[in-house]
Design a protein around this motif. Structure first.
Motif, mmCIF file in Angstrom:
data_model
loop_
_atom_site.group_PDB
_atom_site.id
_atom_site.type_symbol
_atom_site.label_atom_id
_atom_site.label_comp_id
_atom_site.label_asym_id
_atom_site.label_seq_id
_atom_site.Cartn_x
_atom_site.Cartn_y
_atom_site.Cartn_z
ATOM 1 N N HIS A 1 -16.118 -16.161 21.400
ATOM 2 C CA HIS A 1 -14.731 -16.006 21.828
ATOM 3 C C HIS A 1 -14.608 -15.767 23.338
ATOM 4 O O HIS A 1 -13.613 -16.155 23.949
ATOM 5 C CB HIS A 1 -14.076 -14.834 21.094
ATOM 6 C CG HIS A 1 -13.985 -15.031 19.612
ATOM 7 N ND1 HIS A 1 -13.734 -13.993 18.740
ATOM 8 C CD2 HIS A 1 -14.129 -16.139 18.836
ATOM 9 C CE1 HIS A 1 -13.718 -14.462 17.500
ATOM 10 N NE2 HIS A 1 -13.946 -15.756 17.541
ATOM 11 N N ARG B 1 1.774 -6.336 23.098
ATOM 12 C CA ARG B 1 1.173 -7.626 22.767
ATOM 13 C C ARG B 1 0.283 -7.492 21.520
ATOM 14 O O ARG B 1 0.371 -8.294 20.580
ATOM 15 C CB ARG B 1 0.350 -8.123 23.953
ATOM 16 C CG ARG B 1 -0.527 -9.325 23.654
ATOM 17 C CD ARG B 1 0.240 -10.614 23.685
ATOM 18 N NE ARG B 1 -0.513 -11.686 23.065
ATOM 19 C CZ ARG B 1 -0.340 -12.969 23.323
ATOM 20 N NH1 ARG B 1 0.578 -13.326 24.208
ATOM 21 N NH2 ARG B 1 -1.033 -13.892 22.712
ATOM 22 N N GLU C 1 1.144 -9.010 17.502
ATOM 23 C CA GLU C 1 0.223 -9.887 16.779
ATOM 24 C C GLU C 1 -0.246 -9.230 15.486
ATOM 25 O O GLU C 1 -0.364 -9.885 14.445
ATOM 26 C CB GLU C 1 -0.970 -10.231 17.670
ATOM 27 C CG GLU C 1 -1.814 -11.354 17.106
ATOM 28 C CD GLU C 1 -2.909 -11.805 18.051
ATOM 29 O OE1 GLU C 1 -3.785 -12.557 17.611
ATOM 30 O OE2 GLU C 1 -2.888 -11.402 19.237
ATOM 31 N N PRO D 1 -5.923 -8.162 15.431
ATOM 32 C CA PRO D 1 -6.005 -9.349 16.301
ATOM 33 C C PRO D 1 -7.416 -9.586 16.836
ATOM 34 O O PRO D 1 -8.126 -8.636 17.176
ATOM 35 C CB PRO D 1 -5.047 -9.010 17.454
ATOM 36 C CG PRO D 1 -4.157 -7.936 16.924
ATOM 37 C CD PRO D 1 -4.983 -7.160 15.949
ATOM 38 N N THR E 1 -7.734 -11.118 19.460
ATOM 39 C CA THR E 1 -7.394 -11.308 20.866
ATOM 40 C C THR E 1 -8.328 -10.514 21.775
ATOM 41 O O THR E 1 -8.686 -9.376 21.476
ATOM 42 C CB THR E 1 -5.943 -10.843 21.110
ATOM 43 O OG1 THR E 1 -5.075 -11.608 20.287
ATOM 44 C CG2 THR E 1 -5.546 -11.016 22.558
ATOM 45 N N ILE F 1 -8.375 -9.239 25.668
ATOM 46 C CA ILE F 1 -7.521 -9.065 26.844
ATOM 47 C C ILE F 1 -8.386 -8.685 28.040
ATOM 48 O O ILE F 1 -9.086 -7.674 28.009
ATOM 49 C CB ILE F 1 -6.446 -7.997 26.597
ATOM 50 C CG1 ILE F 1 -5.546 -8.418 25.420
ATOM 51 C CG2 ILE F 1 -5.602 -7.785 27.859
ATOM 52 C CD1 ILE F 1 -4.504 -7.391 25.045
ATOM 53 N N ILE G 1 -5.461 -13.544 28.578
ATOM 54 C CA ILE G 1 -5.530 -13.315 27.134
ATOM 55 C C ILE G 1 -6.206 -14.487 26.450
ATOM 56 O O ILE G 1 -5.764 -15.631 26.566
ATOM 57 C CB ILE G 1 -4.127 -13.105 26.529
ATOM 58 C CG1 ILE G 1 -3.476 -11.859 27.148
ATOM 59 C CG2 ILE G 1 -4.209 -12.954 25.018
ATOM 60 C CD1 ILE G 1 -2.097 -11.585 26.635
ATOM 61 N N VAL H 1 -7.079 -15.939 22.879
ATOM 62 C CA VAL H 1 -6.677 -15.831 21.475
ATOM 63 C C VAL H 1 -7.451 -16.872 20.673
ATOM 64 O O VAL H 1 -7.086 -18.051 20.674
ATOM 65 C CB VAL H 1 -5.160 -16.049 21.291
ATOM 66 C CG1 VAL H 1 -4.763 -15.799 19.842
ATOM 67 C CG2 VAL H 1 -4.367 -15.156 22.226
#
Length: 492
Positions: A218, A367, A371, A408, A410, A412, A426, A428
């Motif tokens: 990721h 944020r 999510e 999430p 995600t 950051i 970010i 995702v």
């Protein structure tokens, strides 16, 4: 004791687990004998073979004598461990997490690497899920008995070298095992290579993510959102009670605003045609002498998503946001601990405790919260059709698992110093959605059913109780029993 060993059998990034397995195999000795021979005096003085796990752990090698390791193996494994682990964990060294967060207590291995007697610290790293060398999935349990293997030097966990207690051989070396032991470690996974290359560290950039749901792949993805923010920060102290109370009030207000925004989004996108269905479920409406009508899957998902997220006791009460209670910092109480984790990490990774930059803080937390709330609604959609048809709901353990699935993925990227210009990126990772809005059939969508809604009466428990109070007839008691059983099936 004389030990057969060559220093070149220790390979780059190799963990002590496979090193000691090879020592056992080459010398026909047990792991306990290795520990007693190369261990510290405290271990050597133990009269039995019952040695505690804290002396058998392989991260710090606290049960081993570093000088003995170097004398017998030609390498100070304690120092080598420390250096290798430091290199791997350098990009996240600012995380105040236990070492087991990054290096789990159960063995993870590559089925190809282990045939050469090799287990890597990169295999054991929690963010790595496939072998960086062969790019195949790692194993975390025995292929035969499916039991996990503790990441320890332990005769209780394993049988012969590289062999599970059940007899399953993880590797079979034949007559000359050492012929395979000197390896050229070639990392083929570019994301792992990049992670190691960046282990030189960056004193300012930070990564905000949840470790146990993240993958090293990721971190090399192209950010989907790149935003530059210019914030004005002032000196503060979070130890100031007045400021802390003001800060908590703002967190509650922001969380409330964030939840309302997601609630409105869900109502517009998913349930705008099913508002009457929601009304029927929440008010427990039905015709006088009939059973409750079928439950609409969209109403089911929305009502129980909202009830559990706000931690309300009953789904049939008005699910509105109440005033902040003492000790409660978020409206979305169900996910409060997850939001707290993000808050704690954000403060630990920056100087927010010294410099007030609420705009940056709230932007990041909102944020994540948005999510998380939306992912959680998708979890309810997954079970809505079956739950509505069967008239049942998951228990709290299952709800907690749904929450975990909603965290999430995600990542950051932000700056550690909140006084300066903030460039927030970010990442995702793509998340496959298996839910399609047109796959649910609403049983209440007929014109006849919609018209009958206005003729139906509410049979909430309080309404039924009032009936009994005014007229304790057998019929009213039967209705009360029926409603009680129905509601019980929908109680989480």
């Amino acid at each position: 004791m004389f030990i057969v060993w060559r220093k070149e059998w220790i390979n780059e990034y190799e963990s002590p687990w496979s090193i000691f397995e090879k020592v056992c195999l080459a010398n026909h000795i047990s792991r306990t004998e290795i520990l007693k021979t190369l261990g510290i005096d405290e271990v050597k003085n133990i009269k039995t073979n019952l040695i505690g796990d804290k002396r058998k752990e392989l991260i710090q090698l606290r049960g081993f004598d570093s000088k003995k390791l170097e004398e017998y193996l030609g390498e100070d494994l304690v120092s080598l461990n420390k250096s290798t682990i430091s290199t791997i964990l350098k990009p996240v060294e600012y995380y105040r997490k236990p070492i087991r967060t990054w290096l789990p207590q159960t063995l993870k291995w590559c089925p190809k690497c282990i045939t050469n007697g090799y287990h890597s610290w990169l295999h054991q790293f929690s963010l790595v899920h496939s072998c960086p060398i062969h790019q195949i999935d790692l194993l975390s349990s025995c292929p035969k008995c499916l039991n996990q293997i503790p990441f320890l030097i332990s005769d209780f966990a394993l049988n012969e070298p590289f062999t599970c207690k059940c007899g399953c051989k993880l590797a079979d070396f034949g007559c000359t095992p050492w012929s395979k032991w000197n390896l050229e470690v070639d990392i083929a996974d570019s994301s792992v290579s990049k992670w190691i290359e960046e282990s030189g560290g960056d004193d300012f950039n930070r990564l905000l993510f949840i470790p146990h749901i993240s993958s090293i792949q990721h971190f090399t993805l192209e950010p989907r959102v790149k935003s530059k923010y210019f914030f004005g920060a002032k000196v503060v102290s979070m130890e100031d009670n007045l400021y802390r109370d003001e800060f908590d009030d703002e967190v509650y207000t922001e969380n409330s605003r964030c939840f309302k925004a997601i609630d409105q989004y869900i109502r517009r996108k998913f349930i705008k045609k099913h508002l009457k269905c929601i009304l029927m479920l929440q008010e427990l409406r039905k015709n006088e002498n009939e059973e409750f009508p079928p439950i609409c899957p969209y109403a089911y998902a929305y009502v129980f998503w909202k009830q559990t997220l706000l931690r309300r006791e009953h789904f049939y009460n008005n699910l509105v946001i109440s005033r902040r209670k003492p000790g409660i910092t978020v409206v979305t109480e169900l996910i409060g601990s997850i939001i707290d984790d993000y808050k704690t990490m954000l403060f630990a990774h920056t100087n927010l405790s010294t410099y007030d930059n609420k705009e940056m803080f709230h932007w990041v937390i909102n944020r994540v919260t948005s999510e998380l709330c939306l992912n959680y609604f998708y979890e309810w959609l997954k079970i809505a059709a079956n739950g509505a048809e069967q008239i049942n709901v998951p228990n709290w353990d299952e709800v907690k698992m749904m929450v975990q699935n909603s965290i999430p993925r995600t990542i950051i990227k932000h700056n550690s110093d909140v006084r300066h210009k903030q460039k927030i990126e970010i990442i995702v990772p793509s998340l496959a959605r298996t839910i399609h809005l047109n796959e649910f059939k609403c049983p209440l969508s007929t014109k006849t059913m919609k018209k009958s809604l206005f003729k139906m009466k509410s049979f909430k428990p309080i309404s039924v109780a009032m009936r009994i109070y005014e007229n304790p007839s057998d019929e009213n008691k039967r209705i009360q029993s029926y409603v009680k059983q129905y509601v019980a099936r929908l109680r989480i």
